[in-house]
Design a protein around this motif. Structure first.
Motif, PDB file in Angstrom:
ATOM      1  N   LYS A  57      -6.219  -4.387 -11.729  1.00  0.00           N
ATOM      2  CA  LYS A  57      -7.404  -4.873 -12.419  1.00  0.00           C
ATOM      3  C   LYS A  57      -7.229  -4.605 -13.907  1.00  0.00           C
ATOM      4  CE  LYS A  57     -11.659  -6.577 -11.707  1.00  0.00           C
ATOM      5  NZ  LYS A  57     -12.606  -5.740 -10.955  1.00  0.00           N
ATOM      6  N   HIS A  58      -7.361  -5.628 -14.726  1.00  0.00           N
ATOM      7  CA  HIS A  58      -7.189  -5.513 -16.173  1.00  0.00           C
ATOM      8  C   HIS A  58      -5.859  -4.836 -16.517  1.00  0.00           C
ATOM      9  CE1 HIS A  58     -11.110  -7.136 -16.745  1.00  0.00           C
ATOM     10  NE2 HIS A  58     -11.705  -6.142 -16.137  1.00  0.00           N
ATOM     11  N   ALA A  59      -4.794  -5.294 -15.830  1.00  0.00           N
ATOM     12  CA  ALA A  59      -3.408  -4.869 -16.073  1.00  0.00           C
ATOM     13  C   ALA A  59      -3.139  -3.420 -15.704  1.00  0.00           C
ATOM     14  CB  ALA A  59      -2.997  -5.123 -17.526  1.00  0.00           C
ATOM     15  N   ASN A  60      -4.087  -2.741 -15.047  1.00  0.00           N
ATOM     16  CA  ASN A  60      -3.890  -1.372 -14.587  1.00  0.00           C
ATOM     17  C   ASN A  60      -3.969  -1.305 -13.071  1.00  0.00           C
ATOM     18  OD1 ASN A  60      -3.479   0.696 -16.649  1.00  0.00           O
ATOM     19  ND2 ASN A  60      -5.430  -0.010 -17.496  1.00  0.00           N
ATOM     20  N   PRO A  61      -3.106  -0.515 -12.436  1.00  0.00           N
ATOM     21  CA  PRO A  61      -3.215  -0.340 -10.990  1.00  0.00           C
ATOM     22  C   PRO A  61      -4.501   0.412 -10.623  1.00  0.00           C
ATOM     23  CG  PRO A  61      -1.058   0.377 -11.798  1.00  0.00           C
ATOM     24  CD  PRO A  61      -1.941   0.194 -12.993  1.00  0.00           C
ATOM     25  N   CYS A  62      -5.253  -0.164  -9.706  1.00  0.00           N
ATOM     26  CA  CYS A  62      -6.387   0.592  -9.163  1.00  0.00           C
ATOM     27  C   CYS A  62      -6.085   1.062  -7.744  1.00  0.00           C
ATOM     28  CB  CYS A  62      -7.685  -0.222  -9.207  1.00  0.00           C
ATOM     29  SG  CYS A  62      -7.615  -1.859  -8.491  1.00  0.00           S
ATOM     30  N   GLY A  63      -4.920   0.713  -7.227  1.00  0.00           N
ATOM     31  CA  GLY A  63      -4.472   1.199  -5.944  1.00  0.00           C
ATOM     32  C   GLY A  63      -3.081   0.694  -5.639  1.00  0.00           C
ATOM     33  N   VAL A  64      -2.173   1.611  -5.293  1.00  0.00           N
ATOM     34  CA  VAL A  64      -0.807   1.255  -4.915  1.00  0.00           C
ATOM     35  C   VAL A  64      -0.441   2.112  -3.715  1.00  0.00           C
ATOM     36  CG1 VAL A  64       1.605   1.078  -5.637  1.00  0.00           C
ATOM     37  CG2 VAL A  64      -0.223   0.791  -7.328  1.00  0.00           C
ATOM     38  N   ALA A  65       0.208   1.501  -2.720  1.00  0.00           N
ATOM     39  CA  ALA A  65       0.570   2.272  -1.534  1.00  0.00           C
ATOM     40  C   ALA A  65       1.744   1.638  -0.815  1.00  0.00           C
ATOM     41  CB  ALA A  65      -0.615   2.395  -0.583  1.00  0.00           C
ATOM     42  N   GLU A  66       2.472   2.490  -0.094  1.00  0.00           N
ATOM     43  CA  GLU A  66       3.493   2.038   0.837  1.00  0.00           C
ATOM     44  C   GLU A  66       2.960   2.197   2.253  1.00  0.00           C
ATOM     45  OE1 GLU A  66       7.852   2.725  -0.973  1.00  0.00           O
ATOM     46  OE2 GLU A  66       6.791   4.596  -0.527  1.00  0.00           O
ATOM     47  N   GLY A  67       3.578   1.493   3.176  1.00  0.00           N
ATOM     48  CA  GLY A  67       3.180   1.597   4.570  1.00  0.00           C
ATOM     49  C   GLY A  67       4.221   0.989   5.469  1.00  0.00           C
ATOM     50  N   ALA A  68       4.043   1.170   6.780  1.00  0.00           N
ATOM     51  CA  ALA A  68       4.965   0.570   7.736  1.00  0.00           C
ATOM     52  C   ALA A  68       4.821  -0.949   7.745  1.00  0.00           C
ATOM     53  CB  ALA A  68       4.721   1.134   9.128  1.00  0.00           C
ATOM     54  N   THR A  69       3.609  -1.422   7.440  1.00  0.00           N
ATOM     55  CA  THR A  69       3.328  -2.857   7.365  1.00  0.00           C
ATOM     56  C   THR A  69       2.568  -3.139   6.076  1.00  0.00           C
ATOM     57  OG1 THR A  69       1.198  -2.685   8.477  1.00  0.00           O
ATOM     58  CG2 THR A  69       3.161  -2.973   9.879  1.00  0.00           C
ATOM     59  N   LEU A  70       2.505  -4.402   5.708  1.00  0.00           N
ATOM     60  CA  LEU A  70       1.712  -4.771   4.533  1.00  0.00           C
ATOM     61  C   LEU A  70       0.239  -4.469   4.760  1.00  0.00           C
ATOM     62  CD1 LEU A  70       3.328  -8.187   3.500  1.00  0.00           C
ATOM     63  CD2 LEU A  70       3.454  -6.021   2.245  1.00  0.00           C
ATOM     64  N   LEU A  71      -0.242  -4.670   5.974  1.00  0.00           N
ATOM     65  CA  LEU A  71      -1.648  -4.372   6.266  1.00  0.00           C
ATOM     66  C   LEU A  71      -1.941  -2.903   6.032  1.00  0.00           C
ATOM     67  CD1 LEU A  71      -4.446  -5.076   7.304  1.00  0.00           C
ATOM     68  CD2 LEU A  71      -3.572  -4.787   9.646  1.00  0.00           C
ATOM     69  N   GLU A  72      -1.069  -2.044   6.535  1.00  0.00           N
ATOM     70  CA  GLU A  72      -1.272  -0.608   6.328  1.00  0.00           C
ATOM     71  C   GLU A  72      -1.209  -0.260   4.847  1.00  0.00           C
ATOM     72  OE1 GLU A  72       0.750   3.731   7.391  1.00  0.00           O
ATOM     73  OE2 GLU A  72       1.629   1.890   8.215  1.00  0.00           O
ATOM     74  N   ALA A  73      -0.238  -0.835   4.138  1.00  0.00           N
ATOM     75  CA  ALA A  73      -0.112  -0.554   2.707  1.00  0.00           C
ATOM     76  C   ALA A  73      -1.346  -1.038   1.956  1.00  0.00           C
ATOM     77  CB  ALA A  73       1.147  -1.217   2.160  1.00  0.00           C
ATOM     78  N   TYR A  74      -1.854  -2.201   2.318  1.00  0.00           N
ATOM     79  CA  TYR A  74      -3.045  -2.726   1.638  1.00  0.00           C
ATOM     80  C   TYR A  74      -4.254  -1.833   1.887  1.00  0.00           C
ATOM     81  CZ  TYR A  74      -6.953  -5.698   0.366  1.00  0.00           C
ATOM     82  OH  TYR A  74      -8.113  -6.174  -0.202  1.00  0.00           O
ATOM     83  N   GLU A  75      -4.456  -1.424   3.120  1.00  0.00           N
ATOM     84  CA  GLU A  75      -5.603  -0.566   3.444  1.00  0.00           C
ATOM     85  C   GLU A  75      -5.538   0.729   2.646  1.00  0.00           C
ATOM     86  OE1 GLU A  75      -8.137  -1.398   5.052  1.00  0.00           O
ATOM     87  OE2 GLU A  75      -7.674  -2.655   6.793  1.00  0.00           O
ATOM     88  N   ARG A  76      -4.363   1.305   2.520  1.00  0.00           N
ATOM     89  CA  ARG A  76      -4.208   2.571   1.812  1.00  0.00           C
ATOM     90  C   ARG A  76      -4.367   2.381   0.302  1.00  0.00           C
ATOM     91  NH1 ARG A  76       0.674   5.435   2.654  1.00  0.00           N
ATOM     92  NH2 ARG A  76      -0.503   7.387   2.769  1.00  0.00           N
ATOM     93  N   ALA A  77      -3.886   1.237  -0.214  1.00  0.00           N
ATOM     94  CA  ALA A  77      -4.072   0.949  -1.642  1.00  0.00           C
ATOM     95  C   ALA A  77      -5.541   0.705  -1.949  1.00  0.00           C
ATOM     96  CB  ALA A  77      -3.232  -0.264  -2.039  1.00  0.00           C
ATOM     97  N   LEU A  78      -6.219  -0.008  -1.067  1.00  0.00           N
ATOM     98  CA  LEU A  78      -7.634  -0.334  -1.272  1.00  0.00           C
ATOM     99  C   LEU A  78      -8.501   0.921  -1.265  1.00  0.00           C
ATOM    100  CD1 LEU A  78      -9.754  -2.621  -1.526  1.00  0.00           C
ATOM    101  CD2 LEU A  78      -9.859  -2.648   0.982  1.00  0.00           C
ATOM    102  N   ARG A  79      -8.137   1.892  -0.456  1.00  0.00           N
ATOM    103  CA  ARG A  79      -8.939   3.114  -0.348  1.00  0.00           C
ATOM    104  C   ARG A  79      -9.008   3.869  -1.672  1.00  0.00           C
ATOM    105  NH1 ARG A  79      -7.371   8.418   3.244  1.00  0.00           N
ATOM    106  NH2 ARG A  79      -5.747   8.456   1.635  1.00  0.00           N
ATOM    107  N   CYS A  80      -7.979   3.726  -2.508  1.00  0.00           N
ATOM    108  CA  CYS A  80      -7.933   4.481  -3.760  1.00  0.00           C
ATOM    109  C   CYS A  80      -9.101   4.130  -4.669  1.00  0.00           C
ATOM    110  CB  CYS A  80      -6.602   4.209  -4.460  1.00  0.00           C
ATOM    111  SG  CYS A  80      -6.403   5.040  -6.045  1.00  0.00           S
ATOM    112  N   ASP A  81      -9.484   2.833  -4.732  1.00  0.00           N
ATOM    113  CA  ASP A  81     -10.565   2.415  -5.632  1.00  0.00           C
ATOM    114  C   ASP A  81     -11.125   1.081  -5.149  1.00  0.00           C
ATOM    115  OD1 ASP A  81     -12.311   1.930  -7.686  1.00  0.00           O
ATOM    116  OD2 ASP A  81     -10.855   2.226  -9.302  1.00  0.00           O
ATOM    117  N   PRO A  82     -11.896   1.088  -4.054  1.00  0.00           N
ATOM    118  CA  PRO A  82     -12.393  -0.174  -3.494  1.00  0.00           C
ATOM    119  C   PRO A  82     -13.344  -0.917  -4.418  1.00  0.00           C
ATOM    120  CG  PRO A  82     -13.409   1.717  -2.412  1.00  0.00           C
ATOM    121  CD  PRO A  82     -12.314   2.253  -3.263  1.00  0.00           C
TER     122      PRO A  82
END
Length: 530
Positions: free
Chosen positions: A281-306
């Motif tokens: 958001k506005h060129a800054n990461p508001c959530g970054v994550a790795e995971g076994a799947t993209l879905l898992e990575a997205y859920e974990r990234a989203l949790r950082c700053d929904p």
């Protein structure tokens, strides 16, 4: 303003890109225009059954030196440069048997494309056009009499002009074509000079030229009162400039800027190791994550700053699959960018007609060299892109306590992300996911406190009893000038720290880390991003 018309009697065509050439040439012939041509262009016209005069019949000399010398001749340049209303010019043409060339059509040797495909040095040199730019500049200088076409997209406009004016061109069209012609040769020379500078390892040549090709005119810039446009440089780097947009409305200036930031960030994460997602958001990461799947990575990234993720950009390091697509489209998202996408994922995204889906065909190499530019009043700054990668750095533990293997993995993860956060940058991470990000503050301690507050807010949003920062590690893009930022991280619950080091007060900061029971490693590399 004059609307003076100029009758077109002869046209010289010499194009490397022959798209639309035959139909255009037929249109010229329909207006009684004689065609002159060179090499492969002449063969293409002749093979289509069109009457065409070989350039050697105009100059009296054969093409020679593997085609390097064919149009550099007074019979060509005199025909382009002669001012038709100048009696002395007319007399010189008559005395020397020089015929007027009223329309010049040139597409240059594909130098940029040759470099982009990784051709050898010698091949690149052979694709530097000499006669083409010389003719373009000559004809464009004399645009009071001569129309110069350097882009096949202008064929239709020229034919329409000829049809509207009984085989003549108007001065307004010739001026527009002249402007484009000089811009094309400028961009071409810029590509050549910058390539040569790169091959020499020259980081600060005495002259630095810039050039690009218009990708699209944008509705506005960062704000509605600012005009804007998007240009491609032809650089070999997968990303927003090379992406194929499958759907969604036109990208805005801010979309392009943010999408580039998102894709560069997610490219730091090797897709063969784990799936990774970056939400920007506005060129800054508001959530970054790795995971076994993209879905898992997205859920974990989203949790950082929904909260901040709403209306953000989502970048993926693997092809978008249906499971991830179905989850991403549940909240308002501006852009999804990925190397590829499954048919099922594309269909799911298609239900959101305004959501842009960009497919790049690959990831940019975070280690690759390149340039970044920024304008200042009266000039611009140029620097090599930040291609330092934490996996290539020797991490040096400076505290009494060594980081655990899990902490060390998270420290590397956090430092990868910190590279893409605006300075001053503080990133809390745990188990391969960001849990708090502090960006763009005037003091590092403020960034540390904001990131900690974000981690606490994320925990409350997830219904968790304690801050996500508890048990995390923390990365700083630059050294801690004082121990206060480090202590703020410790108070938030961080257990290990990664930072470049190099402060006059490093010993004080190390002592504070020891007193707080933290493990701390130094990278020796700073990641400022302003």
């Amino acid at each position: 303003m004059t609307t003076e018309l100029r009758r077109v009697t002869r046209a010289l065509l010499s194009v490397s890109d022959k798209t639309g050439l035959i139909d255009f040439a037929r249109g010229l012939i329909a207006h009684g225009i004689d065609l002159i041509s060179t090499g492969g262009t002449r063969r293409a016209l002749a093979d289509a059954g069109l009457p065409v005069l070989d350039i050697s019949e105009v100059t009296g000399f054969p093409e020679m030196m593997d085609g390097r010398v064919k149009t550099l001749h007074p019979a060509v340049h005199g025909g382009l440069l002669a001012i038709r209303a100048n009696p002395e010019h007319q007399a010189a043409m008559l005395a020397n048997g020089i015929g007027a060339i009223d329309l010049l059509v040139v597409s240059l040797y594909p130098f940029e494309a040759t470099v982009a495909k990784g051709a050898s040095y010698d091949d690149c040199i052979e694709n530097i056009d000499i006669g083409g730019p010389a003719m373009i500049r000559a004809g464009a200088k004399n645009h009071v009499d001569v129309a110069v076409v350097v882009d096949g997209s202008d064929y239709a406009a020229v034919l329409a002009e000829l049809a509207a004016n009984d085989g003549s061109t108007g001065v307004e069209l010739r001026r527009r074509l002249a402007q484009k012609a000089y811009a094309r040769t400028a961009a071409y020379d810029a590509a050549i000079s910058n390539w040569l500078a790169d091959t020499l390892g020259e980081t600060a040549p005495p002259y630095r030229a810039l050039g690009g090709t218009l990708a699209e005119e944008l509705r506005y810039g960062e704000n509605p009162h600012q005009g804007a446009a998007f240009y491609r440089t032809g650089a070999r780097r997968a990303g927003v400039a090379s992406a194929r947009q499958l759907q969604g409305k036109q990208l805005s200036y801010n979309n392009i800027n943010d999408t580039d930031a998102a894709f560069e960030c997610v490219a730091e994460f090797d897709p063969s190791r784990a799936a990774a997602v970056a939400i920007i958001k506005h060129a800054n990461p508001c959530g970054v994550a790795e995971g076994a799947t993209l879905l898992e990575a997205y859920e974990r990234a989203l949790r950082c700053d929904p909260v901040s993720a709403f209306g953000g950009i989502v970048a993926l390091n693997r092809p978008l699959d249906a499971a991830a697509a179905a989850r991403i489209v549940e909240i308002f998202t501006e852009v999804i960018i990925a190397p590829a996408a499954s048919d099922e994922a594309i269909a799911l995204v298609a239900a959101k007609k305004n959501l842009r889906l960009l497919l790049t065909g690959g990831l940019p190499d975070p280690r690759a060299p390149g340039l970044t530019l920024r304008t200042v009043a009266g000039g611009f700054l140029v620097q090599g892109r930040d291609n330092a990668v934490v996996d290539d750095m020797e991490l040096r533990t400076v505290t009494k306590r060594q980081p655990t293997p899990q902490e060390l993995a998270d420290l590397r993860f956090a430092f990868r992300v910190a590279k893409h956060v605006k300075s001053n940058a503080i990133v809390y991470a745990k188990d391969g996911a960001t849990v708090g990000v502090g960006a763009g503050q005037m003091s590092r301690v403020d960034s540390a406190r904001i990131a900690a507050w974000k981690a606490a807010e994320a925990a409350r949003a997830a219904g968790l009893p304690q801050s996500l920062a508890v048990g995390s590690v923390v990365a700083s893009d630059a050294f801690f000038p004082f121990a206060d930022g480090l202590l703020a991280a410790a108070e938030a619950g961080a257990t290990a720290v990664v930072q470049p080091g190099g402060s006059m007060r490093d010993n004080e900061v190390i002592a504070a880390a020891d007193a707080a029971g933290l493990a701390m490693v130094l990278t020796g590399h700073r990641h400022f991003r302003h």
